[in-house]
Design a protein around this motif. Sequence first.
Motif, PDB file in Angstrom:
ATOM      1  N   ALA A  82       0.771  -1.281   0.018  1.00  0.00           N
ATOM      2  CA  ALA A  82       0.024  -0.119   0.001  1.00  0.00           C
ATOM      3  C   ALA A  82       0.915   1.216   0.035  1.00  0.00           C
ATOM      4  O   ALA A  82       0.678   2.168  -0.651  1.00  0.00           O
ATOM      5  CB  ALA A  82      -0.849  -0.204   1.207  1.00  0.00           C
ATOM      6  N   GLU A  83       1.976   1.302   0.855  1.00  0.00           N
ATOM      7  CA  GLU A  83       2.920   2.440   0.954  1.00  0.00           C
ATOM      8  C   GLU A  83       3.420   2.705  -0.520  1.00  0.00           C
ATOM      9  O   GLU A  83       3.795   3.678  -0.797  1.00  0.00           O
ATOM     10  CB  GLU A  83       3.817   2.144   1.999  1.00  0.00           C
ATOM     11  N   LEU A  84       3.833   1.605  -1.151  1.00  0.00           N
ATOM     12  CA  LEU A  84       4.376   1.701  -2.443  1.00  0.00           C
ATOM     13  C   LEU A  84       3.823   1.940  -3.698  1.00  0.00           C
ATOM     14  O   LEU A  84       4.106   1.795  -4.664  1.00  0.00           O
ATOM     15  CB  LEU A  84       5.594   0.429  -2.601  1.00  0.00           C
ATOM     16  N   GLY A  85       2.410   2.042  -3.530  1.00  0.00           N
ATOM     17  CA  GLY A  85       1.386   2.357  -4.686  1.00  0.00           C
ATOM     18  C   GLY A  85       0.696   1.146  -5.208  1.00  0.00           C
ATOM     19  O   GLY A  85       0.250   1.403  -6.443  1.00  0.00           O
ATOM     20  N   PHE A 135       2.960  -7.047  -6.874  1.00  0.00           N
ATOM     21  CA  PHE A 135       4.038  -6.563  -5.885  1.00  0.00           C
ATOM     22  C   PHE A 135       5.092  -7.412  -5.697  1.00  0.00           C
ATOM     23  O   PHE A 135       6.284  -7.009  -5.604  1.00  0.00           O
ATOM     24  CB  PHE A 135       3.421  -6.379  -4.382  1.00  0.00           C
ATOM     25  N   TYR A 136       4.752  -8.679  -5.671  1.00  0.00           N
ATOM     26  CA  TYR A 136       5.994  -9.818  -5.225  1.00  0.00           C
ATOM     27  C   TYR A 136       7.002  -9.991  -6.351  1.00  0.00           C
ATOM     28  O   TYR A 136       8.009  -9.728  -6.506  1.00  0.00           O
ATOM     29  CB  TYR A 136       5.625 -11.051  -4.783  1.00  0.00           C
ATOM     30  N   TYR A 175       5.526   1.097  -7.303  1.00  0.00           N
ATOM     31  CA  TYR A 175       4.735   0.803  -8.701  1.00  0.00           C
ATOM     32  C   TYR A 175       5.237   2.195  -9.544  1.00  0.00           C
ATOM     33  O   TYR A 175       5.110   1.729 -10.654  1.00  0.00           O
ATOM     34  CB  TYR A 175       3.274   0.754  -8.095  1.00  0.00           C
ATOM     35  N   ALA A 176       5.410   3.261  -9.134  1.00  0.00           N
ATOM     36  CA  ALA A 176       5.524   4.209  -9.914  1.00  0.00           C
ATOM     37  C   ALA A 176       6.684   4.008 -10.598  1.00  0.00           C
ATOM     38  O   ALA A 176       6.862   4.468 -11.894  1.00  0.00           O
ATOM     39  CB  ALA A 176       5.674   5.395  -8.944  1.00  0.00           C
TER      40      ALA A 176
END
Length: 418
Positions: free
Chosen positions: A142-145, A248-249, A259-260
Amino acid sequence: MTRQQDRGGRLARLAAAAALCLAAGGALAGQQFQYSKVSEVSGQNRIELASLEDFVRLAKEGKARDIFVNGEYFYFPSGSYLYAFKSGGYRTIEDYRAGDKLAYPSGELYYLARDNGLKGVDEARYFDREHFRDGADYRLAAELGYLDKGAVEKDKSFSGLLSRKDLERNLESCGWLCYLLDRSSKKPEYRPGAELAKVAEWSGGAIAPLIDDLYYVELKVGSAPRLRLDKKDARRKKDLAESDAVLFYLTRIANYGSYAQYAKRLQEEQGLVLGTGELLKKRNMKSVAELRKAAEKGFGDGEAYRVAQFYGLESMKGYEEHRALVAKLELCRAKYGFPARDEVLLAYALLAVPAGSPIALEKLVEQAYALAYGPAQAKALRLKAPSVQAAESLLKASAALARDLGYSPETKVVQRKD
């Protein structure tokens, strides 16, 4: 006894019974009862209650010491009866009350939220449909988008190189993703570095050691992969190709930090593990394919591999054994610019002729390889006896070599000078 007398007796008995009922009713009228809703009464001994509070009250009144739980019901015995209440998947009455107050529809969802530090029913439902290993990974994603991004690219694949350091950093992510993709036979519980020696085994070859501290990674998530879940669980889970967790993984393994960063990747990086280019450059390799072939033969350096390939040396061991000779052959190749291996080998052999005395080219060709190469070298290079025609063509093509050998095309004699 006459019929009239019999009728009179029966009337008297009925009157007496009615009197007893009235007397009992008068006695009960002053007593206060509490009523409990019942969902089911099974046989004569099991009573299923519809209200938790009634269940608790009866348990207290019956001084029940133990509440039994089987995943579906709470139970307690009292007298000759077994009282039951549907637990909804809760393990304790206290948890049931807490979950009911927060509007959780089941104990399973309540415990999922509690055990993973989730906030509220909506977050728990999202987590339940996803494939995160735990709440900590979910919060980092979540933190990394990464939330709600899994469906952006349904077909995702990465291949490339990982250093040992990067693999150890993401080993748990690797293990979990390989398990989801049906490559590992068991749920991973990996500690960084603990299972590094088994990485190829539990990844089904998707992550394999190459040479020294380098690993090759090839992971793909297609549009309809097989889930490592039973049918009940699979119905509520996202397809892996649309999963935020899988994205994500996968991108973490491929060395993306967010993700950005992943969304802005260059066209040439679409399916490549980040950092692969730098690792290739460090090893003097032109491509991942070349490095994989070189590693199979024990080579960790591209220059050495290509030189060994040019001379037909199949392994790093053979190259090391004949490194001094190869260095001399390379000087010869560089000086005269011969493009083919056999030309270099023949030129080097012709140059082995002693200076001073003239020698016929035909005689020199007969002796050339024996003069230049020892038996072990000849075997390693798989030398075949050269022909005079090949030597003449070589000398005709290279004026510099002909000059250095003192070769006369008219007399076909070689006479090297000091």
